[in-house]
Write a protein that holds these residues in place. Structure first.
Motif, PDB file in Angstrom:
ATOM      1  N   LEU A 141      -0.416 -14.863   6.111  1.00 20.83           N
ATOM      2  CA  LEU A 141      -2.096 -14.327   6.212  1.00 20.83           C
ATOM      3  C   LEU A 141      -2.684 -13.508   4.999  1.00 20.83           C
ATOM      4  CD1 LEU A 141      -1.758 -12.040   9.985  1.00 20.83           C
ATOM      5  CD2 LEU A 141      -2.352 -15.252   9.134  1.00 20.83           C
ATOM      6  N   THR A 142      -2.141 -13.270   3.914  1.00 20.83           N
ATOM      7  CA  THR A 142      -2.467 -12.499   2.758  1.00 20.83           C
ATOM      8  C   THR A 142      -2.295 -13.296   1.667  1.00 20.83           C
ATOM      9  OG1 THR A 142      -0.330 -11.007   2.331  1.00 20.83           O
ATOM     10  CG2 THR A 142      -2.161 -10.173   3.850  1.00 20.83           C
ATOM     11  N   ASP A 143      -2.778 -13.061   0.011  1.00 20.85           N
ATOM     12  CA  ASP A 143      -2.815 -14.020  -0.880  1.00 20.85           C
ATOM     13  C   ASP A 143      -1.403 -13.606  -1.535  1.00 20.85           C
ATOM     14  OD1 ASP A 143      -4.432 -15.762  -2.369  1.00 20.85           O
ATOM     15  OD2 ASP A 143      -4.215 -14.218  -3.734  1.00 20.85           O
ATOM     16  N   TYR A 144      -1.366 -14.717  -2.663  1.00 17.74           N
ATOM     17  CA  TYR A 144       0.136 -14.608  -3.273  1.00 17.74           C
ATOM     18  C   TYR A 144      -0.062 -13.393  -3.427  1.00 17.74           C
ATOM     19  CZ  TYR A 144       0.371 -19.583  -1.294  1.00 17.74           C
ATOM     20  OH  TYR A 144       1.029 -20.796  -0.488  1.00 17.74           O
ATOM     21  N   GLY A 145      -1.033 -13.472  -4.200  1.00 12.65           N
ATOM     22  CA  GLY A 145      -0.294 -12.259  -5.353  1.00 12.65           C
ATOM     23  C   GLY A 145      -0.647 -10.681  -5.052  1.00 12.65           C
ATOM     24  N   PHE A 146      -0.945 -10.865  -3.412  1.00 11.88           N
ATOM     25  CA  PHE A 146      -1.526  -9.131  -2.817  1.00 11.88           C
ATOM     26  C   PHE A 146      -0.102  -8.319  -2.469  1.00 11.88           C
ATOM     27  CE2 PHE A 146      -2.391  -7.093   0.945  1.00 11.88           C
ATOM     28  CZ  PHE A 146      -3.960  -6.479   1.252  1.00 11.88           C
ATOM     29  N   VAL A 147      -0.616  -7.046  -3.478  1.00  5.84           N
ATOM     30  CA  VAL A 147       0.531  -6.501  -3.097  1.00  5.84           C
ATOM     31  C   VAL A 147       0.081  -5.072  -1.888  1.00  5.84           C
ATOM     32  CG1 VAL A 147       0.857  -4.223  -4.320  1.00  5.84           C
ATOM     33  CG2 VAL A 147      -0.453  -6.414  -5.969  1.00  5.84           C
ATOM     34  N   GLY A 148       1.290  -4.765  -1.388  1.00  5.87           N
ATOM     35  CA  GLY A 148       1.355  -4.158  -0.173  1.00  5.87           C
ATOM     36  C   GLY A 148       1.008  -4.843   1.086  1.00  5.87           C
ATOM     37  N   HIS A 149       1.108  -3.678   2.073  1.00  3.58           N
ATOM     38  CA  HIS A 149       0.852  -4.557   3.652  1.00  3.58           C
ATOM     39  C   HIS A 149      -0.065  -4.019   4.082  1.00  3.58           C
ATOM     40  CE1 HIS A 149       5.128  -6.246   3.201  1.00  3.58           C
ATOM     41  NE2 HIS A 149       5.435  -4.998   2.186  1.00  3.58           N
ATOM     42  N   PRO A 150      -1.190  -4.855   4.860  1.00  3.26           N
ATOM     43  CA  PRO A 150      -2.748  -3.540   5.243  1.00  3.26           C
ATOM     44  C   PRO A 150      -2.476  -3.189   6.425  1.00  3.26           C
ATOM     45  CG  PRO A 150      -2.935  -6.421   4.775  1.00  3.26           C
ATOM     46  CD  PRO A 150      -1.112  -5.845   4.456  1.00  3.26           C
ATOM     47  N   PHE A 151      -1.678  -3.262   7.168  1.00  4.50           N
ATOM     48  CA  PHE A 151      -1.698  -2.968   8.414  1.00  4.50           C
ATOM     49  C   PHE A 151      -0.908  -1.577   8.695  1.00  4.50           C
ATOM     50  CE2 PHE A 151      -3.413  -6.308  11.620  1.00  4.50           C
ATOM     51  CZ  PHE A 151      -4.082  -6.535  10.719  1.00  4.50           C
ATOM     52  N   ARG A 152       0.100  -1.557   7.048  1.00  4.91           N
ATOM     53  CA  ARG A 152       0.257   0.271   7.347  1.00  4.91           C
ATOM     54  C   ARG A 152      -1.024   1.525   6.604  1.00  4.91           C
ATOM     55  NH1 ARG A 152       6.019   0.512   4.029  1.00  4.91           N
ATOM     56  NH2 ARG A 152       6.972  -0.786   5.085  1.00  4.91           N
ATOM     57  N   LYS A 153      -0.288   2.559   8.110  1.00  5.14           N
ATOM     58  CA  LYS A 153      -1.461   3.334   7.931  1.00  5.14           C
ATOM     59  C   LYS A 153      -1.258   4.096   6.712  1.00  5.14           C
ATOM     60  CE  LYS A 153      -1.580   3.026  12.474  1.00  5.14           C
ATOM     61  NZ  LYS A 153      -1.145   3.775  13.722  1.00  5.14           N
ATOM     62  N   ASP A 154      -0.044   4.000   6.270  1.00  7.46           N
ATOM     63  CA  ASP A 154      -0.899   4.435   4.658  1.00  7.46           C
ATOM     64  C   ASP A 154      -1.703   3.818   3.683  1.00  7.46           C
ATOM     65  OD1 ASP A 154       1.205   2.912   3.982  1.00  7.46           O
ATOM     66  OD2 ASP A 154       2.302   4.975   3.781  1.00  7.46           O
ATOM     67  N   PHE A 155      -1.623   2.456   4.029  1.00  7.35           N
ATOM     68  CA  PHE A 155      -2.577   1.784   3.049  1.00  7.35           C
ATOM     69  C   PHE A 155      -4.082   1.911   2.493  1.00  7.35           C
ATOM     70  CE2 PHE A 155      -4.383  -2.304   1.907  1.00  7.35           C
ATOM     71  CZ  PHE A 155      -3.937  -3.076   0.647  1.00  7.35           C
ATOM     72  N   PRO A 156      -4.445   1.965   1.647  1.00  8.93           N
ATOM     73  CA  PRO A 156      -6.012   2.051   1.278  1.00  8.93           C
ATOM     74  C   PRO A 156      -7.269   1.616   1.706  1.00  8.93           C
ATOM     75  CG  PRO A 156      -4.851   1.571  -0.231  1.00  8.93           C
ATOM     76  CD  PRO A 156      -3.356   1.691   0.188  1.00  8.93           C
ATOM     77  N   MET A 157      -8.072   1.956   2.779  1.00 11.82           N
ATOM     78  CA  MET A 157      -9.228   1.009   3.340  1.00 11.82           C
ATOM     79  C   MET A 157      -9.928  -0.217   2.464  1.00 11.82           C
ATOM     80  SD  MET A 157      -8.703   1.653   6.816  1.00 11.82           S
ATOM     81  CE  MET A 157     -10.958   1.228   7.208  1.00 11.82           C
ATOM     82  N   ILE A 158      -9.582   0.229   1.225  1.00 16.22           N
ATOM     83  CA  ILE A 158     -10.253  -0.351   0.412  1.00 16.22           C
ATOM     84  C   ILE A 158      -9.450  -1.276  -0.724  1.00 16.22           C
ATOM     85  CG2 ILE A 158     -12.692   0.808  -0.547  1.00 16.22           C
ATOM     86  CD1 ILE A 158     -10.833   1.294  -2.392  1.00 16.22           C
ATOM     87  N   GLY A 159      -8.220  -1.739  -0.319  1.00 15.25           N
ATOM     88  CA  GLY A 159      -7.146  -2.363  -0.985  1.00 15.25           C
ATOM     89  C   GLY A 159      -6.700  -1.647  -2.249  1.00 15.25           C
TER      90      GLY A 159
END
Length: 197
Positions: A141-159
């Motif tokens: 679902l995320t872009d090829y260059g995406f860094v991290g995992h967005p549904f983790r609770k410690d992922f920053p809200m602004i990415g």
């Protein structure tokens, strides 16, 4: 005896102590098993004549960090599986926790349930849960260059990074997020309709 009670009894007979927790809530049965027993449990759920859970409906990752307002003391990452028996017309939810919080890994179910393929890719993409033995575990679902995992609770809200088209380079570029943090609390509080006294 209700259908749910019969299913609960059959689960207890067939799986025995391989079930670490069994819960009935909202007329649904949820079981948990240890990661080491996971594949054996799933095979019994699928193949035993009293259970016949021949279809995987859904699976999703879960991050329990800060669950119950920080009171959670268990393992952090789990995968929740929803199984259906078309033959016997019953459903079950199976929850399995990864034993490692830093690098969560569980066995893939693609061999047992081919429908697990994209569900596991989604869980990997959004939560970073690795599914050992998966034939093509890559982002979905995320872009090829995406860094991290967005549904983790410690992922920053602004990415972490943002993507934009650079007209000089004539390509999409990635750069650190340039969004300034802002206060989302309204600055004007109206007291219309409220009277002192």
């Amino acid at each position: 005896m209700t259908r749910l009670e019969t299913l609960k009894e059959n689960i207890e007979k067939v799986l025995g102590d391989q079930v670490t927790k069994l819960t009935v809530a909202l007329n649904e049965l949820t079981i948990e098993c240890a990661a080491k027993d996971f594949i054996k449990v799933v095979k019994k759920l699928r193949d035993h004549k009293a259970l016949k859970f021949e279809q995987l409906i859904d699976l999703c990752g879960v991050d329990y960090q800060d669950y119950a307002e920080g009171a959670w003391e268990g393992l952090r990452f789990a995968t929740v599986y929803h199984l259906l028996s078309v033959t016997l017309n019953h459903r079950i939810r199976l929850k399995v926790f990864s034993t490692e919080d830093d690098f969560p890994v569980l066995p893939t179910l693609v061999e047992l349930y081919p429908a697990a393929n994209w569900f596991e890719r989604e869980s990997f993409d959004l939560y970073g849960i690795m599914y050992e033995g998966h034939p093509d575990l890559r982002r979905l679902l995320t872009d090829y260059g995406f860094v991290g995992h967005p549904f983790r609770k410690d992922f920053p809200m602004i990415g972490n990074v943002e993507m934009r088209y650079d007209p000089e380079q004539q390509r999409v570029v990635y750069q650190p997020v340039s969004i300034e943090l802002r206060n989302n609390v309204p600055r004007v509080i109206r007291d219309e309709g409220f009277h002192n006294g």
